[in-house]
Design an enzyme around this catalytic site. Structure first.
Site: not given
Length: 527
Positions: A75, A148
């Site tokens: 990420h 997510n």
């Protein structure tokens, strides 16, 4: 032309306008000492060497040498924004968490969107799951819902996470993205089929960050004021509508505007077009969990909505851009173990692993006192504990209060009323293999019932277009898995792969040498 630029492009101009007639600040060193000359180093004569006493230079250069901090291992590329969560429906019968206390209550939030596998400079429009993490600043401390844009994940056992991420990153020798690594792992772990199918569907490339849903993904536990608990899942659905990018548009934007998602979010908020998401929960009782047809804590599966409908809770609204990206986004740290009373973890193996992994990586990346960084600080709660010292301790270190517990000097005391919900657990302790816990039924439903014919066609084209670059034996393993989901799924992918593989000899790069007369016949034949 310059007058019609968007707010992101005009940031410097707008910053100057906000200062109006203010005089420029006095330029200083990091220590606050005024600087008389910032354009020329101090030397012994116009052509002489630099002097050690040039503290203006050394102060600047020493700080520059240390500007970068470790990149997030996953990420890394992200965008952030701030806003609020507002309760619209009462769920206090499920949870005593103060964030849900009453209808109309607003809680400040910070949100970070991200891709997973790419580096911090990678494109926003790659085919990759998106991180959608929300930090709620509650009176009982921060609640970090680290989600997510998909309700599922590639694996269900946390011990596989490092290997999974390694397979998605760069080859350790070539430093190139390696389809062999990606598909070898996926083909050897068929529990990835559900997420892989979602990833290569149209939703695999969202149109920016505003047009995608978010999910807590894991199973959590909610506890009410009476001590009664249920399991739950969190969903936040975009109010802007789902929009996705075509493969062609995504490829074009990756070259023309790799920061497309970040720019779109910044400009929307800067122009008052505040994005929002409707927040829901699904609820499952403990007795329902015991009779559920599969493991309710399996991150590779969903809870069917017809059996466990979405219950509306509130709204997430983003109405402020970061004042400084590094301070408020790069240093933002989300930790799934930050859960206020009323929200607790379930036995979800992936969640259990993240409870340790996330704060551990933050301590490495930002230091042991990362929770004192303003964007991470639980500013609506009073932090009082027995943790002291460490690098970058930026507050008062809790003054002269005792640093041990128990003690007799009126220091912070435990509160029995916030004890975690008790649960029974008496099975055998061993390493249980969960590799073959029905990896295909829900994927089959997704393929046959969720997707339409054109969507299935694009799904298979997207998979084959990526899988074709892996070795043939890996292709065969992957196709076998897709065929296990449904024969049509595997057959379509195999047919496309056959075409790609037939074209490979034609598209091979041949190297020719002008002077080959001295080579042996066998060597010539290999040219």
């Amino acid at each position: 032309m310059a007058d019609s630029r968007d707010p992101a492009s005009d940031q410097m101009k707008l910053w100057k306008e906000q200062r109006a007639a203010q005089k420029p600040d006095v330029l200083t060193t990091g220590g606050g000492n005024p600087i008389g000359d910032k354009l020329n180093v101090m030397t012994a004569g116009p052509r002489g060497p630099l002097l050690v006493q040039d503290v203006v230079f050394t102060d600047e250069m020493a700080h520059f040498d240390r500007e970068r901090i470790p990149e997030r291992v996953v990420h890394a590329k992200g965008a952030g924004a701030f806003g609020y969560f507002e309760v619209t429906h009462d769920i206090t019968k499920y949870s005593k968490a103060k964030v849900f206390e009453h209808i109309g209550k607003r809680t400040p939030i910070a949100v970070r969107f991200s891709t997973v596998a790419g580096e911090s400079g990678s494109a926003d429009t790659v085919r990759d799951p998106r991180g959608f993490a929300v930090k709620f600043y509650t009176e009982d401390g921060n609640w970090d819902l680290v989600g997510n844009n998909t309700p599922i994940f590639f694996i269900r056992d946390a011990i596989l996470f490092p290997s999974f991420i390694h397979s998605q990153k760069r080859n350790p020798q070539t430093h190139l993205k390696d389809p062999d690594m990606v598909w070898d792992f996926w083909s050897l772990r068929p529990e990835s089929l559900h997420q892989v199918s979602f990833l290569f569907s149209d939703r695999g490339i969202p149109d920016g960050h505003r047009h995608m849903n978010g999910y807590g993904s894991h199973t959590f536990k909610l506890v009410n004021a009476a001590g009664e608990a249920v399991y739950c899942k969190f969903h936040y659905k975009t109010d802007q509508g789902i929009k996705n990018l075509s493969v062609e548009d995504a490829a074009r934007l990756s070259h023309e505007d790799p920061d497309y998602g970040l720019r779109d979010l910044f400009n929307a908020i800067a122009t008052g077009n505040y994005p929002s998401w409707t927040f829901y929960i699904q609820v499952m009782t403990f007795s329902q969990a015991e009779t559920f047809p599969f493991n309710p804590f399996d991150l590779t599966k969903i809870w069917p909505h017809q059996d466990y409908p979405l219950i509306p809770v509130g709204k997430l609204v983003l109405n402020r851009n970061p004042v400084n990206y590094f301070a408020e986004v790069e240093q933002m740290a989300f930790d799934p173990s930050n859960m206020p009373p009323g929200i607790e973890p379930s036995p979800d193996k992936m969640l259990q692993g993240r409870l340790f992994a996330y704060p551990d990586t933050h301590r490495h990346r930002l230091g042991p006192n990362y929770l004192q960084i303003p964007v991470n600080c639980p500013f609506r709660a009073r932090v009082a504990n027995y943790q002291r010292d460490g690098p970058m301790c930026m507050l008062d270190n809790q003054g002269g209060a005792p640093n041990y517990y128990p003690n007799s000097f009126s220091a912070p005391e435990q509160q029995r009323c916030v004890l975690e919900h008790s649960s029974q657990c008496s099975p055998d302790v061993q390493r249980f293999n969960s590799a073959n816990e029905d990896n295909v039924t829900q994927v089959r439903t997704f393929y046959l019932k969720v997707l339409g014919e054109e969507e299935r066609k694009r799904l298979c084209e997207n998979i084959a277009g990526h899988l074709k670059d892996a070795q043939l034996f890996i292709q065969k393993k992957a196709v076998k898995n897709f065929s296990d989901v449904h024969p049509d799924y595997g057959a379509r992918i195999q047919a496309l792969l056959d075409k790609y593989n037939a074209e490979k000899p034609k598209n091979a790069i041949h190297t020719f040498m002008q002077h080959g007369s001295h080579l042996a016949a066998r060597e010539k034949a290999n040219l």
